[in-house]
Design an enzyme around this catalytic site. Structure first.
Site, PDB file in Angstrom:
ATOM      1  CD1 TRP A  99      -2.117  -2.199   1.882  1.00  0.00           C
ATOM      2  CD2 TRP A  99      -2.982  -1.287   0.024  1.00  0.00           C
ATOM      3  NE1 TRP A  99      -3.125  -3.005   1.434  1.00  0.00           N
ATOM      4  CE2 TRP A  99      -3.673  -2.486   0.311  1.00  0.00           C
ATOM      5  CE3 TRP A  99      -3.350  -0.546  -1.089  1.00  0.00           C
ATOM      6  CZ2 TRP A  99      -4.723  -2.957  -0.487  1.00  0.00           C
ATOM      7  CZ3 TRP A  99      -4.388  -1.013  -1.899  1.00  0.00           C
ATOM      8  CH2 TRP A  99      -5.059  -2.203  -1.587  1.00  0.00           C
ATOM      9  CG  ASP A 169      -3.130   3.936   4.249  1.00  0.00           C
ATOM     10  OD1 ASP A 169      -4.144   3.699   4.935  1.00  0.00           O
ATOM     11  OD2 ASP A 169      -2.848   3.305   3.206  1.00  0.00           O
ATOM     12  CE  LYS A 193      -8.549  -3.335   4.112  1.00  0.00           C
ATOM     13  NZ  LYS A 193      -7.675  -2.293   3.646  1.00  0.00           N
TER      14      LYS A 193
HETATM   15  C1  LIG Z   1      -7.092  -1.876   2.263  1.00  0.00           C
HETATM   16  C2  LIG Z   1      -6.035  -0.846   2.286  1.00  0.00           C
HETATM   17  C3  LIG Z   1      -5.969   0.187   1.343  1.00  0.00           C
HETATM   18  C4  LIG Z   1      -6.915   0.268   0.163  1.00  0.00           C
HETATM   19  O1  LIG Z   1      -8.134   0.731   0.533  1.00  0.00           O
HETATM   20  P1  LIG Z   1      -9.285   0.990  -0.579  1.00  0.00           P
HETATM   21  O2  LIG Z   1     -10.343   1.602   0.267  1.00  0.00           O
HETATM   22  O3  LIG Z   1      -9.639  -0.337  -1.156  1.00  0.00           O
HETATM   23  O4  LIG Z   1      -8.739   1.911  -1.603  1.00  0.00           O
HETATM   24  C5  LIG Z   1      -4.995   1.148   1.477  1.00  0.00           C
HETATM   25  N1  LIG Z   1      -4.100   1.110   2.479  1.00  0.00           N
HETATM   26  C6  LIG Z   1      -4.115   0.120   3.393  1.00  0.00           C
HETATM   27  C7  LIG Z   1      -3.111   0.122   4.502  1.00  0.00           C
HETATM   28  C8  LIG Z   1      -5.076  -0.882   3.332  1.00  0.00           C
HETATM   29  O5  LIG Z   1      -5.100  -1.864   4.249  1.00  0.00           O
END
Ligand SMILES: *Cc1c(COP(=O)(O)O)cnc(C)c1O
Length: 359
Positions: A99, A169, A193
């Site tokens: 990511w 993030d 998540k």
């Molecule tokens: C799942 C995830 C993403 C992607 O998220 P989307 O909402 O599908 O774009 C980005 N960063 C991390 C750390 C993730 O676990």
């Protein structure tokens, strides 16, 4: 048979939150309308967004001067919105997995990007943050390989970043532990998540950090637009925001982030201890400090590698769902997000122990 949901995302939500969402799909707060058909402008929905923002702030202790936004587009859109709004000349990124790499790729379209360090299987801590960077970006939990920036390594980042704005993030560990939000200019993540069904993205933004780049920012990609519109500049993802509110209420009613952190620690300890002592398996991340509490990755030892499919089938028959590792990594991954309780992790541990007895 009871199912234990270890999916990496979209993922487990508290049972009572799912029930309350189902009730609201039929009859939203006794109004005789479904949450699927109410107007986001209706008097019904503004209080939902207001309460969700207020609870987010309360649970994370978010200081004055910050807003919490609920947007579309996923964390992946934030990979581009962040540099659009913050990158004038140079940004620094810590690469801790897939990511992070995606975030770096987008930022490169906007200016110079310095990758200060990179690792999939550990959290680097020996690097310098360029003091002239417009911001330093981190990914607090590496969902795919199963590493997480510990409180201790986060504290080192706070100490070393100087005046460089910090952006994170936190898609896969938001609200799983206390975080000092005052250290960050912006925190974002997909809600699927730890918070809600897919479709809503949370953004925690320090208002005074905005407005510093000289480029034109398209209206929808400008954080200021969504601050001014109170997350309702355009039609927001109504249902996922409502479920996020229910999850936030659930978290508060049970004791907040301090309570959930203790539970998450206990869950991770239980499963990592089992894996550390296992005859057949080994945890994928060797450095204990860097092990994720949210995504616990493990593999069969080389001498037992041919049991891969057999264990998967055994675990599936015991109700374990979603434990296959990411296709880039292989092996197994048990995602133990906030809604997973200790009993669920104990069921997986029992499953591993019972499987070992057969071999
Ligand atoms: C799942 C995830 C993403 C992607 O998220 P989307 O909402 O599908 O774009 C980005 N960063 C991390 C750390 C993730 O676990």
């Amino acid at each position: 048979m009871k199912k234990y949901n270890f999916n990496a995302g979209p993922s487990i939500l508290p049972q009572e939150v799912i029930k309350q969402t189902a009730e609201a799909v039929i009859n939203f707060q006794g109004e005789g309308l479904s949450v699927l058909e109410i107007s986001h402008r209706a008097k019904y929905f503004q209080p939902v967004v207001d309460e969700a923002e207020a609870l987010f702030k309360e649970l994370l202790g978010i200081p004055e001067g910050y807003r919490v936004l609920f947007l579309g587009g996923g964390a992946s859109l934030q990979f581009c919105m962040v540099p659009f709004n913050f990158l004038e000349k140079k940004a620094a990124y810590l690469n801790t997995g897939v990511w992070s790499k995606k975030a770096i790729k987008e930022a490169k379209g906007f200016g110079e990007v310095v990758e200060v360090a990179a690792s999939n299987n550990s959290i680097p801590d020996d690097y310098d943050i360029p003091q002239d960077a417009d911001y330093f970006h981190i990914t607090t939990n590496n969902t795919i390989f199963g590493t997480e920036i510990s409180d201790h390594k986060l504290a080192a980042i706070y100490a070393n970043k100087g005046n460089v704005p910090l952006i994170a993030d936190m898609s896969s560990d938001i609200l799983s532990r206390p975080i000092d939000v005052s250290r960050f200019d912006l925190i974002y993540g997909g809600a699927q998540k730890n918070l809600a069904p897919a479709g809503v993205t949370f953004v925690i933004v320090k208002q005074s950090a905005l407005g510093k780049v000289s480029r034109y920012i398209p209206t929808m990609l400008n954080y200021q637009t969504h601050i001014d519109g109170g997350s309702m500049f355009n039609t927001p993802p109504v249902l996922p925001i409502y479920t996020a509110l229910l999850t936030l209420r659930w978290l508060k009613a049970n004791g907040g982030v301090n309570w959930i952190e203790q539970r998450n620690k206990a869950k991770a300890e239980l499963l990592y201890n089992c894996l550390d002592q296992s005859k057949l398996f080994t945890p994928s991340i060797l450095n204990r400090e860097d092990r994720s509490r949210m995504n616990i990755c493990f593999v069969l030892k080389p001498e037992y590698a041919d049991l891969q499919d057999d264990f998967f089938q055994f675990a599936t028959e015991r109700g374990m769902v979603g434990i296959k590792g990411h296709r880039l990594v292989g092996g197994f991954r048990a995602s133990c997000y906030n809604a997973m309780d200790l009993e669920g992790v104990q069921a997986l541990v029992d499953c591993i122990n019972d499987y070992e007895k057969l071999h």
